[in-house]
Design a protein around this motif. Structure first.
Motif, PDB file in Angstrom:
ATOM      1  N   TYR A   1      -0.347   1.775   4.856  1.00 31.07           N
ATOM      2  CA  TYR A   1       0.320   3.072   4.729  1.00 31.07           C
ATOM      3  C   TYR A   1      -0.688   4.193   4.933  1.00 31.07           C
ATOM      4  O   TYR A   1      -1.732   4.234   4.295  1.00 31.07           O
ATOM      5  N   ASP A   2      -0.370   5.085   5.845  1.00 27.52           N
ATOM      6  CA  ASP A   2      -1.182   6.255   6.100  1.00 27.52           C
ATOM      7  C   ASP A   2      -0.235   7.446   6.170  1.00 27.52           C
ATOM      8  O   ASP A   2       0.664   7.481   7.011  1.00 27.52           O
TER       9      ASP A   2
ATOM     10  N   THR B   1       0.815  -1.212   0.000  1.00 21.56           N
ATOM     11  CA  THR B   1       0.000   0.000   0.000  1.00 21.56           C
ATOM     12  C   THR B   1       0.854   1.271   0.000  1.00 21.56           C
ATOM     13  O   THR B   1       0.329   2.354  -0.225  1.00 21.56           O
TER      14      THR B   1
ATOM     15  N   ARG C   1      -0.810  10.509   7.027  1.00 25.19           N
ATOM     16  CA  ARG C   1      -1.061  11.509   8.074  1.00 25.19           C
ATOM     17  C   ARG C   1      -0.074  11.433   9.239  1.00 25.19           C
ATOM     18  O   ARG C   1       0.485  12.462   9.618  1.00 25.19           O
TER      19      ARG C   1
ATOM     20  N   ASP D   1       2.145  14.165  -0.871  1.00 26.23           N
ATOM     21  CA  ASP D   1       2.575  13.038  -0.054  1.00 26.23           C
ATOM     22  C   ASP D   1       3.813  13.447   0.747  1.00 26.23           C
ATOM     23  O   ASP D   1       4.740  14.047   0.192  1.00 26.23           O
TER      24      ASP D   1
ATOM     25  N   THR E   1      -0.072  -2.403  10.077  1.00 21.57           N
ATOM     26  CA  THR E   1      -0.939  -1.351   9.550  1.00 21.57           C
ATOM     27  C   THR E   1      -0.695  -1.119   8.071  1.00 21.57           C
ATOM     28  O   THR E   1       0.324  -1.543   7.530  1.00 21.57           O
TER      29      THR E   1
END
Length: 173
Positions: free
Chosen positions: A124-125, A7, A127, A84, A122
């Motif tokens: 990919y985020d 991701t 934030r 990004d 998790t």
């Protein structure tokens, strides 16, 4: 796990699968720096006589995965969204150090991000990554502000000198 790691922008299934196969278990490493060092993406160091000299990357570890991570870094830089945080970071590094150094630095950072995602399970985020970068930038700005204030205070101090007793300054008629 491979699908979770894929991701990340620029990381395909092949890169994610290679990362999982080379690292084997995320729990083997205590920090992302250990993973980056294991893959040979950290600067080599030569310390002699109290002088620390950093060189090019150490190139220890799996060369195939290192090459894949560098290619992923190029891909991320070219194709990721302009907002990004990884893309913004590599743009800033490229302005200071050049494209090639920036891409290798991004590959090192990718290895750390992939390891942290695997460790936490998790996806990919951007934030939290953006939040960490903003915190670091804010801290750097505060340091610069403190340094500027110290220089300003130093410039306001008066320097008292004794009058010159140079014989040339006295004019004779």
């Amino acid at each position: 796990m491979v699908q979770l790691l894929a991701t990340v922008p620029g990381v395909a299934l092949t890169v994610a699968a290679s990362f999982v196969s080379v690292i084997d278990q995320a729990q083997r490493f205590r920090s992302s720096h250990e993973v980056e060092s294991y893959l040979g993406l950290v600067p080599s160091e030569s310390t002699t006589g109290g002088r620390r000299r950093l060189g090019s990357i150490s190139r220890q570890g799996n060369s195939y995965l290192r090459a894949l991570l560098v290619q992923s870094a190029w891909s991320l830089w070219r194709t990721a969204a302009h907002d990004d945080p990884l893309r913004l970071w590599v743009d800033a590094v490229a302005k200071r150090r050049g494209k090639r150094v920036a891409v290798v630095a991004l590959a090192r950072r990718l290895a750390g991000v992939l390891w942290a995602m695997w460790r936490d399970g998790t996806v990919y985020d951007a934030r939290p990554l953006a939040h960490q970068q903003a915190k670091g930038t804010r801290c750097a700005a505060q340091t610069l502000e403190f340094h500027a204030a110290a220089l300003e205070r130093a410039s306001r101090k008066r320097c008292f000198r004794r009058p010159s007793t140079n014989s040339r300054s006295v004019m004779t008629a």
